[in-house]
Write a protein that holds these residues in place. Structure first.
Motif, short mmCIF file in Angstrom:
data_model
loop_
_atom_site.label_atom_id
_atom_site.label_comp_id
_atom_site.label_asym_id
_atom_site.label_seq_id
_atom_site.Cartn_x
_atom_site.Cartn_y
_atom_site.Cartn_z
N ALA A 169 6.51 2.34 0.91
CA ALA A 169 4.95 2.77 0.86
C ALA A 169 4.64 3.95 1.29
N ASP A 170 3.58 5.07 0.91
CA ASP A 170 3.35 5.79 1.15
C ASP A 170 1.63 6.15 1.77
N GLN A 171 2.08 6.33 3.41
CA GLN A 171 0.95 6.47 4.20
C GLN A 171 0.37 4.86 4.42
N TRP A 172 0.84 3.91 4.34
CA TRP A 172 0.78 2.25 5.11
C TRP A 172 1.95 2.51 6.71
N ARG A 173 0.29 2.66 7.25
CA ARG A 173 -0.01 2.37 8.62
C ARG A 173 0.47 0.79 9.05
N ARG A 174 1.13 0.73 10.14
CA ARG A 174 1.79 -0.27 11.21
C ARG A 174 0.93 -1.14 11.23
N GLN A 175 -0.82 -0.80 12.03
CA GLN A 175 -1.68 -1.05 11.65
C GLN A 175 -2.13 -2.47 10.98
N ALA A 176 -1.52 -1.75 9.26
CA ALA A 176 -2.14 -2.07 8.27
C ALA A 176 -1.67 -3.95 7.51
N ALA A 177 -1.60 -4.45 8.38
CA ALA A 177 -0.71 -5.86 7.23
C ALA A 177 -1.50 -7.19 8.13
N GLY A 178 -1.26 -8.76 7.50
CA GLY A 178 -2.12 -9.24 8.58
C GLY A 178 -1.44 -9.46 9.02
N ALA A 204 -0.25 -8.22 11.95
CA ALA A 204 0.06 -7.50 12.95
C ALA A 204 -1.15 -8.02 13.58
N LYS A 205 -1.80 -8.49 12.21
CA LYS A 205 -2.89 -9.29 13.63
C LYS A 205 -4.19 -7.55 14.03
N GLU A 206 -3.73 -6.91 13.54
CA GLU A 206 -4.69 -5.66 13.92
C GLU A 206 -6.22 -5.51 12.41
N ASP A 207 -5.24 -4.83 11.62
CA ASP A 207 -6.70 -4.03 10.39
C ASP A 207 -6.41 -5.64 9.58
N PRO A 208 -7.29 -5.96 9.55
CA PRO A 208 -8.07 -6.90 8.61
C PRO A 208 -7.88 -6.95 7.29
N VAL A 209 -6.50 -7.17 6.97
CA VAL A 209 -5.77 -6.73 5.49
C VAL A 209 -5.49 -8.27 5.24
N TYR A 210 -5.53 -8.65 3.47
CA TYR A 210 -4.75 -9.86 3.47
C TYR A 210 -3.77 -9.60 2.50
N THR A 211 -2.70 -10.22 3.64
CA THR A 211 -1.29 -9.77 2.88
C THR A 211 -0.11 -11.49 3.19
N PRO A 212 -0.64 -11.72 1.91
CA PRO A 212 0.22 -13.30 2.24
C PRO A 212 1.73 -13.36 1.84
N ASN A 213 2.21 -12.79 1.40
CA ASN A 213 3.40 -12.27 0.60
C ASN A 213 3.75 -11.70 1.92
N ILE A 214 3.57 -10.36 2.10
CA ILE A 214 4.35 -10.09 3.70
C ILE A 214 4.17 -10.95 4.78
N ASP A 215 2.87 -11.52 4.82
CA ASP A 215 2.77 -12.50 6.11
C ASP A 215 3.95 -13.55 6.38
N GLN A 216 4.41 -13.77 5.04
CA GLN A 216 5.50 -14.99 5.17
C GLN A 216 6.64 -14.19 5.37
N PHE A 217 6.86 -13.16 4.48
CA PHE A 217 8.10 -12.84 5.01
C PHE A 217 8.40 -11.92 6.03
N ALA A 218 7.30 -11.74 6.76
CA ALA A 218 7.15 -11.36 8.04
C ALA A 218 8.40 -12.96 9.06
N LEU A 219 7.16 -13.74 8.60
CA LEU A 219 7.75 -15.06 9.63
C LEU A 219 9.77 -15.20 9.69
N GLU A 220 10.32 -14.84 8.57
CA GLU A 220 11.13 -14.88 8.15
C GLU A 220 12.35 -13.67 7.79
N SER A 221 11.43 -12.65 8.72
CA SER A 221 12.53 -11.85 8.96
C SER A 221 12.69 -11.02 10.55
#
Length: 476
Positions: free
Chosen positions: A13-22, A24-41
């Motif tokens: 993605a363009d201009q997506w900062r590291r902090q803006a994903a669930g 990462a536990k920083e920005d309050p962003v709703y990203t259930p698919n990315i969060d599950q993917f993070a557990l597998e990656s």
């Protein structure tokens, strides 16, 4: 089916900062698919972009070389005469030569804008946009569904193999995901494929997001980051961008909404791979080209050395091959190309300047490098002309930095010839929001600054960067 080599899907993605994903536990962003993917990656919480600007990052991603070496030191735009050279050897060239079916979907932003050399392009391209015809400028990508640079997210356009514009009435992320799924479904099962998808959101304009994603945040009162300490905002060169805290909060909600939309469409791609039983044979990377300040330090956009600008999410999954852990290893843009090629069992071109991090991904080593080098150059048309009139090389200015696990060291000469050199050291462990920089007057009298200054000087010399850190810039 066991393939000779794994498939590769690279999504950014363009201009997506590291902090803006669930996750990462920083920005309050709703990203259930990315969060599950993070557990597998394997995730890289210390990943950075070598240049927090679109075109320079993309050129470095594809070539494994720093911006001074690719020549793409600023965005490919009218007045800059900058583009990815056809003769560069990119990861896609290697993939194509090695028998991969290759595809590119979405934003390219590596070609010279057509308005740079003709007033009325047949393609209808305007602004910084460009139709890139079949040939060497596509660098081995066979399937092509792309555009140069255009920020109309709700009414995008694309080109394939003719100058005729394709104009779907669909949010760009959703449409490009549709195209990605078509590519995967129509693949030849007898050959591996490599697909790159470049989503433009959450890049501004932030309000161009479908309503269903905005509604997720509509009734919420979201906190701003702790380093949003101003109620008026500028870009990196000092120009006011207007709007106060109320507009910033609305922008932030829309920014998060776009990321939630990306999350949903990312989930669609994962579902298709699961249905086709391609998960085991496919390396997936999810990342971005740079971050977004969103009011931190009184700034919007990118191009600065703060974590919100340089920090990118980087997640990579290959079931059974890459352990699902968060590594504290550093990762820089130039490292991505040699790392992926090695994972795929392909040769790494000799001119690559990044580091192959595949031993980390395979669990063989914990660390290969302990510093990442970063850079930014004056690139505005007016600034380039100002330097030219002063008899100076604009590429010798801007800022350069070195990022370690605990520190960010920056040497900043400014974006105009009338600035003086400033050195700043940030202790990221004690000051993660970078609110208390230590201004370094004499680097060789400071233990940490001296080491980082020496490392930075070696890197500048190795990349033939005209940025001189041995002499102060004089006021003129």
């Amino acid at each position: 089916m066991n393939q000779r080599r794994p498939n590769l899907i690279y999504l950014f993605a363009d201009q997506w900062r590291r902090q803006a994903a669930g996750y990462a536990k920083e920005d309050p962003v709703y990203t259930p698919n990315i969060d599950q993917f993070a557990l597998e990656s394997m995730t890289f919480p210390q990943a950075v972009t070598c240049n927090p600007l679109c075109s320079p990052h993309r050129a470095s991603l594809l070539t494994g070389k720093y911006p001074m070496s690719t020549g793409v030191y600023t965005n490919c735009k009218v007045g800059a005469d900058v583009m990815l050279k056809p003769e560069e050897r990119c990861i896609s060239d290697v993939l194509k030569e090695s028998g991969y079916a290759t595809g590119y979907i979405g934003k390219w932003h590596l070609d010279l804008p057509e308005l740079q050399y003709q007033s009325q392009p047949e393609s209808g391209a305007s602004g910084w946009d460009a139709y890139t015809p079949p040939g060497p400028k596509r660098h081995g990508f066979d399937e092509w569904y792309s555009y140069g640079a255009w920020d109309d997210h709700l009414s995008p356009h694309y080109w394939q193999d003719s100058p005729e514009k394709i104009k779907p009435n669909q949010w760009s992320v959703e449409h490009e995901t549709d195209k990605a799924i078509e590519f995967i479904n129509s693949r030849n099962p007898d050959e591996p494929f490599a697909l790159f998808v470049s989503w433009n959101p959450p890049h501004s304009p932030f309000d161009q997001v479908p309503k269903q994603y905005k509604d997720v945040y509509k009734q919420q009162s979201l906190p701003l980051r702790k380093n949003v300490t101003s109620d008026s905002f500028k870009v990196h060169t000092g120009e006011e961008v207007g709007g106060g805290l109320e507009e910033l909060q609305e922008n932030q909600k829309n920014y998060f909404a776009a990321i939630t939309g990306i999350d949903e469409n990312f989930g669609r791609i994962l579902d298709v791979l699961r249905e086709l039983q391609l998960e085991e044979d496919t390396i997936i990377v999810l990342t971005s080209d740079h971050g977004e300040m969103m009011g931190s330090h009184g700034l919007m956009a990118k191009h600065v050395w703060y974590e919100e600008s340089i920090g990118i999410p980087f997640l990579i999954r290959w079931p059974g091959k890459i352990p699902a852990i968060a590594t504290d290893s550093l990762l820089n843009t130039v490292d991505i190309m040699p790392t992926l090629l090695t994972l795929l069992g392909l040769p790494v071109p000799s001119q690559v300047e990044g580091t192959d991090l595949s031993p980390i991904l395979k669990g063989e080593k914990k660390e290969l490098v302990n510093q990442s080098y970063l850079c930014a150059y004056p690139g505005r048309k007016e600034a380039i002309e100002q330097f030219r009139q002063s008899g100076m090389d604009n590429r010798a200015y801007g800022w350069r930095g070195i990022r370690t696990k605990n520190y960010m060291y920056v040497v900043h000469k400014g974006y105009s010839p009338r600035k003086k050199t400033v050195r700043m050291l940030y202790d990221l462990e004690k000051d993660p929001y970078q609110l208390e920089p230590e201004v370094i007057e004499i680097p060789h009298s400071h233990v940490i600054a001296q080491k980082l200054e020496e490392k930075l000087a070696l890197w500048l010399n190795r990349t033939n960067d005209p940025f001189n850190i041995n002499n102060e810039v004089k006021n003129i």
